[in-house]
Design a protein around this motif. Structure first.
Motif, PDB file in Angstrom:
ATOM      1  N   PHE A 155     -27.245  18.083 -63.010  1.00 28.97           N
ATOM      2  CA  PHE A 155     -26.431  17.365 -62.034  1.00 28.97           C
ATOM      3  C   PHE A 155     -26.766  15.890 -62.080  1.00 28.97           C
ATOM      4  N   VAL A 156     -25.782  15.067 -61.723  1.00 37.21           N
ATOM      5  CA  VAL A 156     -26.019  13.654 -61.479  1.00 37.21           C
ATOM      6  C   VAL A 156     -25.832  13.410 -59.987  1.00 37.21           C
ATOM      7  N   HIS A 157     -26.880  12.909 -59.344  1.00 36.62           N
ATOM      8  CA  HIS A 157     -26.821  12.575 -57.925  1.00 36.62           C
ATOM      9  C   HIS A 157     -26.502  11.082 -57.801  1.00 36.62           C
ATOM     10  N   HIS A 158     -25.373  10.792 -57.181  1.00 37.30           N
ATOM     11  CA  HIS A 158     -24.957   9.416 -56.939  1.00 37.30           C
ATOM     12  C   HIS A 158     -25.277   9.092 -55.480  1.00 37.30           C
ATOM     13  N   ILE A 159     -26.166   8.132 -55.243  1.00 37.24           N
ATOM     14  CA  ILE A 159     -26.630   7.847 -53.887  1.00 37.24           C
ATOM     15  C   ILE A 159     -26.626   6.326 -53.662  1.00 37.24           C
ATOM     16  N   ARG A 160     -25.997   5.911 -52.567  1.00 40.30           N
ATOM     17  CA  ARG A 160     -25.927   4.489 -52.199  1.00 40.30           C
ATOM     18  C   ARG A 160     -26.623   4.287 -50.863  1.00 40.30           C
ATOM     19  N   THR A 161     -27.583   3.371 -50.822  1.00 39.22           N
ATOM     20  CA  THR A 161     -28.303   3.049 -49.597  1.00 39.22           C
ATOM     21  C   THR A 161     -27.591   1.915 -48.869  1.00 39.22           C
ATOM     22  N   HIS A 164     -27.880   6.704 -59.781  1.00 40.06           N
ATOM     23  CA  HIS A 164     -27.061   7.643 -60.555  1.00 40.06           C
ATOM     24  C   HIS A 164     -28.063   8.427 -61.412  1.00 40.06           C
ATOM     25  N   VAL A 165     -28.714   9.394 -60.788  1.00 39.86           N
ATOM     26  CA  VAL A 165     -29.871  10.050 -61.397  1.00 39.86           C
ATOM     27  C   VAL A 165     -29.492  11.446 -61.865  1.00 39.86           C
ATOM     28  N   ARG A 166     -29.752  11.690 -63.136  1.00 41.41           N
ATOM     29  CA  ARG A 166     -29.472  12.995 -63.735  1.00 41.41           C
ATOM     30  C   ARG A 166     -30.731  13.863 -63.634  1.00 41.41           C
ATOM     31  N   VAL A 167     -30.560  15.085 -63.133  1.00 43.06           N
ATOM     32  CA  VAL A 167     -31.677  16.017 -63.009  1.00 43.06           C
ATOM     33  C   VAL A 167     -31.293  17.323 -63.678  1.00 43.06           C
ATOM     34  N   THR A 201     -33.855  17.535 -54.927  1.00 38.22           N
ATOM     35  CA  THR A 201     -33.505  16.163 -54.575  1.00 38.22           C
ATOM     36  C   THR A 201     -33.403  16.069 -53.059  1.00 38.22           C
ATOM     37  N   VAL A 202     -34.125  15.124 -52.482  1.00 36.14           N
ATOM     38  CA  VAL A 202     -34.085  14.905 -51.033  1.00 36.14           C
ATOM     39  C   VAL A 202     -33.231  13.671 -50.771  1.00 36.14           C
ATOM     40  N   ILE A 203     -32.133  13.868 -50.042  1.00 38.62           N
ATOM     41  CA  ILE A 203     -31.159  12.805 -49.776  1.00 38.62           C
ATOM     42  C   ILE A 203     -31.298  12.386 -48.316  1.00 38.62           C
ATOM     43  N   PRO A 204     -31.776  11.157 -48.067  1.00 34.00           N
ATOM     44  CA  PRO A 204     -32.052  10.747 -46.685  1.00 34.00           C
ATOM     45  C   PRO A 204     -30.801  10.229 -45.976  1.00 34.00           C
ATOM     46  N   PRO A 205     -30.797  10.299 -44.644  1.00 34.24           N
ATOM     47  CA  PRO A 205     -29.717   9.655 -43.899  1.00 34.24           C
ATOM     48  C   PRO A 205     -29.982   8.160 -43.803  1.00 34.24           C
ATOM     49  N   PRO A 206     -28.946   7.342 -43.684  1.00 36.73           N
ATOM     50  CA  PRO A 206     -27.519   7.672 -43.759  1.00 36.73           C
ATOM     51  C   PRO A 206     -26.926   7.284 -45.109  1.00 36.73           C
ATOM     52  N   THR A 207     -27.647   7.582 -46.203  1.00 38.11           N
ATOM     53  CA  THR A 207     -27.156   7.203 -47.520  1.00 38.11           C
ATOM     54  C   THR A 207     -25.831   7.888 -47.831  1.00 38.11           C
ATOM     55  N   VAL A 208     -24.984   7.176 -48.550  1.00 37.85           N
ATOM     56  CA  VAL A 208     -23.727   7.745 -49.044  1.00 37.85           C
ATOM     57  C   VAL A 208     -24.042   8.459 -50.347  1.00 37.85           C
ATOM     58  N   HIS A 209     -23.574   9.713 -50.471  1.00 42.60           N
ATOM     59  CA  HIS A 209     -23.976  10.486 -51.640  1.00 42.60           C
ATOM     60  C   HIS A 209     -22.894  11.462 -52.063  1.00 42.60           C
ATOM     61  N   THR A 210     -22.946  11.817 -53.327  1.00 43.50           N
ATOM     62  CA  THR A 210     -22.158  12.901 -53.893  1.00 43.50           C
ATOM     63  C   THR A 210     -22.876  13.352 -55.153  1.00 43.50           C
ATOM     64  N   SER A 211     -22.729  14.617 -55.494  1.00 43.12           N
ATOM     65  CA  SER A 211     -23.419  15.175 -56.659  1.00 43.12           C
ATOM     66  C   SER A 211     -22.408  15.799 -57.597  1.00 43.12           C
TER      67      SER A 211
END
Length: 288
Positions: free
Chosen positions: A213-219, A233-236, A242-252
């Motif tokens: 997966f690629v996790h796309h996360i914007r702080t 844009h991190v590929r795992v 993967t821990v996604i904190p609030p209130p980051t904008v994200h999609t995987s």
């Protein structure tokens, strides 16, 4: 958001100007057999690639905990007090407080979900230092009401739950956790159909159990520009957490050409998903 001396501060909708935690990526792909511990604010994950007959963490638990069987080849026997059950294939077991033991019966992976206030567990996490101080934007865990019929060993085979396009995934909850087995995705995700979103006050733990997966996360920016981050844009691979904190904008996005699957974990359980009627064991674990 604005600084306090800015006249526009009265217009702000976000009163929390504390720093936003960084996303965390813990990729265990290719590490072979073993157990790896990682955590979010309220939940610790113990990911085990076991051998048949291996026993996992027999002992006394103060609180309920959960066992996830994440592959079709996963199998386990759980002993809790006088109860003993066996499950083969993907699914979930809720294990009551008290003495219990988990024994692997297959070669598929097993994941334990344990409250971070369970004595002796939080310090095992490879990222324990990240939570030396509680993250102020994450709602602390207040356990939901006791289950109907009291604490007991509960088993939920995924094979018993057909997929329903009107329901988002296959969701189970306990007093402390919510687990969503998302549908497997064959091949990469359509780049025209991503779903960026954010959560105001809870973390999302994305557990990859198959594929990549690629996790796309914007702080989001706060008033302190020193805390701003570039987009991720991190590929795992899998397994990974993967821990996604609030209130980051994200999609995987599924990224491997074959079989890809995520399991999302939340603690405390999500009220919004519960309100939609998507929780499969809602009658056993009532809402507040």
């Amino acid at each position: 958001m604005y600084t306090k001396d800015d006249p526009r501060a009265a217009l702000a909708t976000d009163s929390t100007d504390s720093g936003i935690a960084a996303p965390e990526y813990h990729d265990f792909a290719g590490l072979g057999r073993g157990t790896w511990y990682t955590r979010a604010q309220n939940v610790l994950l113990a990911y085990t690639s076991p051998g048949p007959g291996q026993s996992l963490d027999a002992g006394e638990f103060t609180f309920e905990h959960v066992l996830l069987l994440v592959h079709d080849s996963s199998a386990a026997e759980v002993l809790a007090g006088e109860e003993k059950v066996t499950l083969h294939g993907q699914g979930l077991m809720v294990i009551p407080p008290g003495t219990s033991e988990i024994v692997s019966l297959g070669d598929g992976d097993l994941v334990q979900l344990v409250r971070t206030d369970e004595p002796g567990w939080a310090a095992r996490a490879r990222n324990a230092g990240s939570y030396a101080e509680p993250h102020p934007r994450v709602t602390p865990l207040t356990p939901w009401p006791a289950p109907a019929g009291g604490d007991k060993l509960r088993v939920y085979p995924l094979a018993d739950v057909p997929r329903d396009p009107k329901r988002f995934g296959r969701i189970f909850r306990t007093r402390a956790f919510m687990v969503n087995f998302l549908p497997p995705h064959e091949g990469p995700r359509d780049p025209a159909k991503f779903s960026p979103h954010h959560h105001d006050d809870f973390e999302q733990v994305s557990l990859a159990v198959a594929g990549e997966f690629v996790h796309h996360i914007r702080t989001p920016w706060t008033t302190d520009s020193r805390t701003w981050r570039e987009d991720d844009h991190v590929r795992v691979g899998s397994p990974s957490v993967t821990v996604i904190p609030p209130p980051t904008v994200h999609t995987s996005a599924a990224a491997a050409p074959g079989h890809n699957q995520l399991i999302d974990i939340f603690s405390p359980p999500r009220a919004d998903f519960s309100a939609q009627g998507w929780v499969l064991n809602a009658e056993e674990f009532p809402q507040p």
